[in-house]
Design a protein around this motif. Structure first.
Motif, PDB file in Angstrom:
ATOM      1  N   ARG A 238       0.805  -1.217   0.000  1.00 25.80           N
ATOM      2  CA  ARG A 238       0.000   0.000   0.000  1.00 25.80           C
ATOM      3  C   ARG A 238       0.839   1.270   0.000  1.00 25.80           C
ATOM      4  NH1 ARG A 238      -2.330  -0.044   6.231  1.00 25.80           N
ATOM      5  NH2 ARG A 238      -0.304  -0.365   7.251  1.00 25.80           N
ATOM      6  N   PHE A 239       2.136   1.147   0.352  1.00 28.08           N
ATOM      7  CA  PHE A 239       2.998   2.313   0.397  1.00 28.08           C
ATOM      8  C   PHE A 239       3.720   2.590  -0.914  1.00 28.08           C
ATOM      9  CE2 PHE A 239       3.086   0.967   4.991  1.00 28.08           C
ATOM     10  CZ  PHE A 239       2.252   1.984   5.431  1.00 28.08           C
ATOM     11  N   ILE A 240       3.591   1.700  -1.892  1.00 32.68           N
ATOM     12  CA  ILE A 240       4.322   1.909  -3.136  1.00 32.68           C
ATOM     13  C   ILE A 240       3.415   2.033  -4.357  1.00 32.68           C
ATOM     14  CG2 ILE A 240       6.380   0.725  -2.275  1.00 32.68           C
ATOM     15  CD1 ILE A 240       5.579  -1.664  -4.014  1.00 32.68           C
ATOM     16  N   CYS A 241       2.105   1.818  -4.175  1.00 35.02           N
ATOM     17  CA  CYS A 241       1.200   1.940  -5.320  1.00 35.02           C
ATOM     18  C   CYS A 241      -0.233   2.111  -4.839  1.00 35.02           C
ATOM     19  CB  CYS A 241       1.308   0.738  -6.239  1.00 35.02           C
ATOM     20  SG  CYS A 241       0.703  -0.799  -5.513  1.00 35.02           S
ATOM     21  N   ARG A 306     -13.791  -7.442 -11.302  1.00 35.12           N
ATOM     22  CA  ARG A 306     -13.084  -8.366 -10.405  1.00 35.12           C
ATOM     23  C   ARG A 306     -11.592  -8.446 -10.741  1.00 35.12           C
ATOM     24  NH1 ARG A 306     -16.490 -11.596  -7.363  1.00 35.12           N
ATOM     25  NH2 ARG A 306     -18.498 -10.524  -7.203  1.00 35.12           N
ATOM     26  N   VAL A 307     -11.077  -7.443 -11.416  1.00 34.69           N
ATOM     27  CA  VAL A 307      -9.647  -7.368 -11.714  1.00 34.69           C
ATOM     28  C   VAL A 307      -9.023  -6.278 -10.850  1.00 34.69           C
ATOM     29  CG1 VAL A 307      -7.947  -6.682 -13.466  1.00 34.69           C
ATOM     30  CG2 VAL A 307      -9.784  -8.280 -14.059  1.00 34.69           C
ATOM     31  N   TYR A 308      -7.923  -6.602 -10.169  1.00 35.65           N
ATOM     32  CA  TYR A 308      -7.201  -5.621  -9.368  1.00 35.65           C
ATOM     33  C   TYR A 308      -6.269  -4.821 -10.268  1.00 35.65           C
ATOM     34  CZ  TYR A 308      -8.833  -7.448  -4.910  1.00 35.65           C
ATOM     35  OH  TYR A 308      -9.619  -7.818  -3.848  1.00 35.65           O
ATOM     36  N   ILE A 309      -6.195  -3.516 -10.002  1.00 33.08           N
ATOM     37  CA  ILE A 309      -5.349  -2.605 -10.771  1.00 33.08           C
ATOM     38  C   ILE A 309      -4.347  -1.960  -9.810  1.00 33.08           C
ATOM     39  CG2 ILE A 309      -5.281  -0.586 -12.275  1.00 33.08           C
ATOM     40  CD1 ILE A 309      -8.295  -1.100 -12.835  1.00 33.08           C
ATOM     41  N   PHE A 310      -3.069  -2.193 -10.049  1.00 31.64           N
ATOM     42  CA  PHE A 310      -2.003  -1.553  -9.272  1.00 31.64           C
ATOM     43  C   PHE A 310      -1.414  -0.441 -10.137  1.00 31.64           C
ATOM     44  CE2 PHE A 310      -2.241  -6.062  -8.222  1.00 31.64           C
ATOM     45  CZ  PHE A 310      -2.470  -6.022  -6.852  1.00 31.64           C
ATOM     46  N   SER A 311      -1.436   0.781  -9.633  1.00 36.68           N
ATOM     47  CA  SER A 311      -0.968   1.918 -10.431  1.00 36.68           C
ATOM     48  C   SER A 311      -0.360   2.980  -9.510  1.00 36.68           C
ATOM     49  CB  SER A 311      -2.139   2.503 -11.235  1.00 36.68           C
ATOM     50  OG  SER A 311      -3.173   2.938 -10.369  1.00 36.68           O
ATOM     51  N   ARG A 312       0.032   4.112 -10.101  1.00 35.04           N
ATOM     52  CA  ARG A 312       0.646   5.235  -9.361  1.00 35.04           C
ATOM     53  C   ARG A 312       1.832   4.746  -8.529  1.00 35.04           C
ATOM     54  NH1 ARG A 312      -4.873   7.546  -6.591  1.00 35.04           N
ATOM     55  NH2 ARG A 312      -6.254   7.242  -8.390  1.00 35.04           N
ATOM     56  N   PHE A 313       2.759   4.094  -9.187  1.00 39.43           N
ATOM     57  CA  PHE A 313       3.909   3.518  -8.491  1.00 39.43           C
ATOM     58  C   PHE A 313       4.808   4.600  -7.912  1.00 39.43           C
ATOM     59  CE2 PHE A 313       2.819   0.427 -11.896  1.00 39.43           C
ATOM     60  CZ  PHE A 313       2.363  -0.588 -11.075  1.00 39.43           C
ATOM     61  N   GLU A 314       5.263   4.363  -6.685  1.00 39.28           N
ATOM     62  CA  GLU A 314       6.158   5.291  -6.001  1.00 39.28           C
ATOM     63  C   GLU A 314       7.390   4.529  -5.517  1.00 39.28           C
ATOM     64  OE1 GLU A 314       4.234   7.376  -2.878  1.00 39.28           O
ATOM     65  OE2 GLU A 314       2.544   8.066  -4.114  1.00 39.28           O
ATOM     66  N   GLY A 315       8.541   4.853  -6.080  1.00 36.52           N
ATOM     67  CA  GLY A 315       9.779   4.228  -5.663  1.00 36.52           C
ATOM     68  C   GLY A 315       9.989   2.830  -6.204  1.00 36.52           C
ATOM     69  N   VAL A 316       9.196   2.417  -7.162  1.00 36.39           N
ATOM     70  CA  VAL A 316       9.356   1.096  -7.754  1.00 36.39           C
ATOM     71  C   VAL A 316       8.980   1.193  -9.233  1.00 36.39           C
ATOM     72  CG1 VAL A 316       7.002   0.388  -7.156  1.00 36.39           C
ATOM     73  CG2 VAL A 316       8.744  -1.349  -7.595  1.00 36.39           C
ATOM     74  N   HIS A 317       9.770   0.547 -10.072  1.00 41.77           N
ATOM     75  CA  HIS A 317       9.468   0.528 -11.494  1.00 41.77           C
ATOM     76  C   HIS A 317       8.347  -0.473 -11.776  1.00 41.77           C
ATOM     77  CE1 HIS A 317      12.671   3.112 -13.037  1.00 41.77           C
ATOM     78  NE2 HIS A 317      13.448   2.595 -12.110  1.00 41.77           N
ATOM     79  N   GLY A 318       7.470  -0.098 -12.688  1.00 43.95           N
ATOM     80  CA  GLY A 318       6.340  -0.960 -12.999  1.00 43.95           C
ATOM     81  C   GLY A 318       6.740  -2.337 -13.497  1.00 43.95           C
TER      82      GLY A 318
END
Length: 350
Positions: A238-241, A306-318
């Motif tokens: 939760r702290f990186i995206c 029902r698909v999870y979306i991880f975005s807005r990455f902070e400090g980690v490359h996608g």
């Protein structure tokens, strides 16, 4: 593979066959086989058989999807060299292999057609019907597509008939050649399995230990992870995206949609509008694809609810995040020490 030519050929008169050697005959199926109709009433036989992927295989009669022993009295008895046909569900299933030769006496569902070759070499007929099957002949018989057929519907099926000794020679040749091909396929399957294991090991090592074998290491503080490079951080997801879900349903897909539509399978559908325009990693939130289906995408897209979306990455490359999640999440959360799906609590190293 090339074959020697025969001295002369003739038109078979069969659209899906074409020219055949001049000395071959053409006969209707009913002149060469008889429909078998031997009931298993009284449980005469208990060797349960089934047609599966173009082969007749044994099944456990004591553990067969809840069928009671009395149910098998309605089955039919088949003998070695019989040909079994599955001529059901023709409208909905045009991929299954529908014929196979029987290798041993047993019983099989009466929903299948069983025929006994009498004027033709059984193994030659089996190969011929397999060729017809692969050409999708059965689906257009009897004046159009049917849901199912019986012997009366296929009895006039034209069969090309070489001399008896040639039938045996053709079947023996195909036995030898297909056995060689099957052996090569099995070798390739083993190789592919080993390569998949190697691929997973390379990814796992890279995303948890890095590329420098001489880098100083430290305890990650995570029991399943062990040591990581000393200069790496360990953070909760939760702290990186940002973690969200899609908002569309499967029915929203359109064939000519302008944008990718990520659903819960490896297949990417299309859709007419988009809800996100960013770099994201997407994965199935339920169903068979949980922990197995991952996508990395940058641009405009929409996703299933029902698909999870991880975005807005902070400090980690996608791309690193994609590799880490696709390799580690299923292994640790779904199969390993922590069987839960609290995404925000999952640890990521970087």
């Amino acid at each position: 593979m090339s074959f020697p030519a025969y001295p002369s050929y003739q038109d078979s008169g069969i659209e899906w066959v074409g020219d055949v050697p001049s000395h071959w005959l053409r006969q209707p199926l009913f002149a060469l086989v008889a429909e078998r109709d031997e009931s298993n009433e009284g449980m005469i036989e208990n060797n349960l058989l089934s047609l599966s992927y173009g082969r007749i295989v044994r099944k456990d009669i004591d553990n067969n999807d809840g069928l009671l022993p009395a149910s098998f009295e309605t089955y039919q008895i088949v003998e070695p060299d019989d040909i079994v046909w599955r001529l059901t569900d023709l409208q909905n299933d045009q991929r299954s292999l529908r014929t196979a030769i029987v290798r041993e006496r047993g019983i099989i569902t009466s929903a299948y057609l069983a025929t006994q070759p009498r004027g033709i070499a059984p193994h030659y007929l089996s190969y011929l019907l397999r060729a017809y099957d692969l050409t999708k002949v059965f689906y257009s018989m009897g004046g159009g597509l049917r849901q199912s057929m019986k012997f009366a519907d296929v009895k006039r099926l034209p069969v090309m008939l070489p001399p008896a000794n040639e039938q045996v020679a053709i079947a023996a040749f195909l036995d030898r050649e297909t056995a060689k091909i099957d052996a090569l396929i099995e070798e390739q399957r083993c190789l592919i399995s080993l390569l998949k294991e190697k691929r997973q090991a390379v990814i796992s090592h890279a995303v948890t230990e890095g590329l420098d074998p001489h880098a100083p290491m430290k305890d990650s503080g995570i029991d399943w992870l062990g040591e990581v490079p000393a200069h790496w951080d360990v953070k909760r997801l939760r702290f990186i995206c940002h973690i969200g879900t899609g908002d569309a349903d499967t029915a929203d897909a359109v064939d000519d949609g302008a944008y990718p539509f990520f659903v819960r399978s490896p297949v990417i559908e299309r859709i007419g509008d988009y809800s996100h325009d960013c770099e994201a990693v997407l994965t199935a939130g339920d169903g068979a694809g949980v922990g197995k289906v991952y996508h990395h995408f940058t641009g405009k897209f929409r996703a299933h609810q029902r698909v999870y979306i991880f975005s807005r990455f902070e400090g980690v490359h996608g791309r690193f995040f994609y590799a880490y999640m696709s390799e580690m999440f299923a292994k640790v959360v779904l199969e390993g020490v922590r069987r839960q799906r609290q995404w925000h609590r999952f640890e990521v190293v970087n």
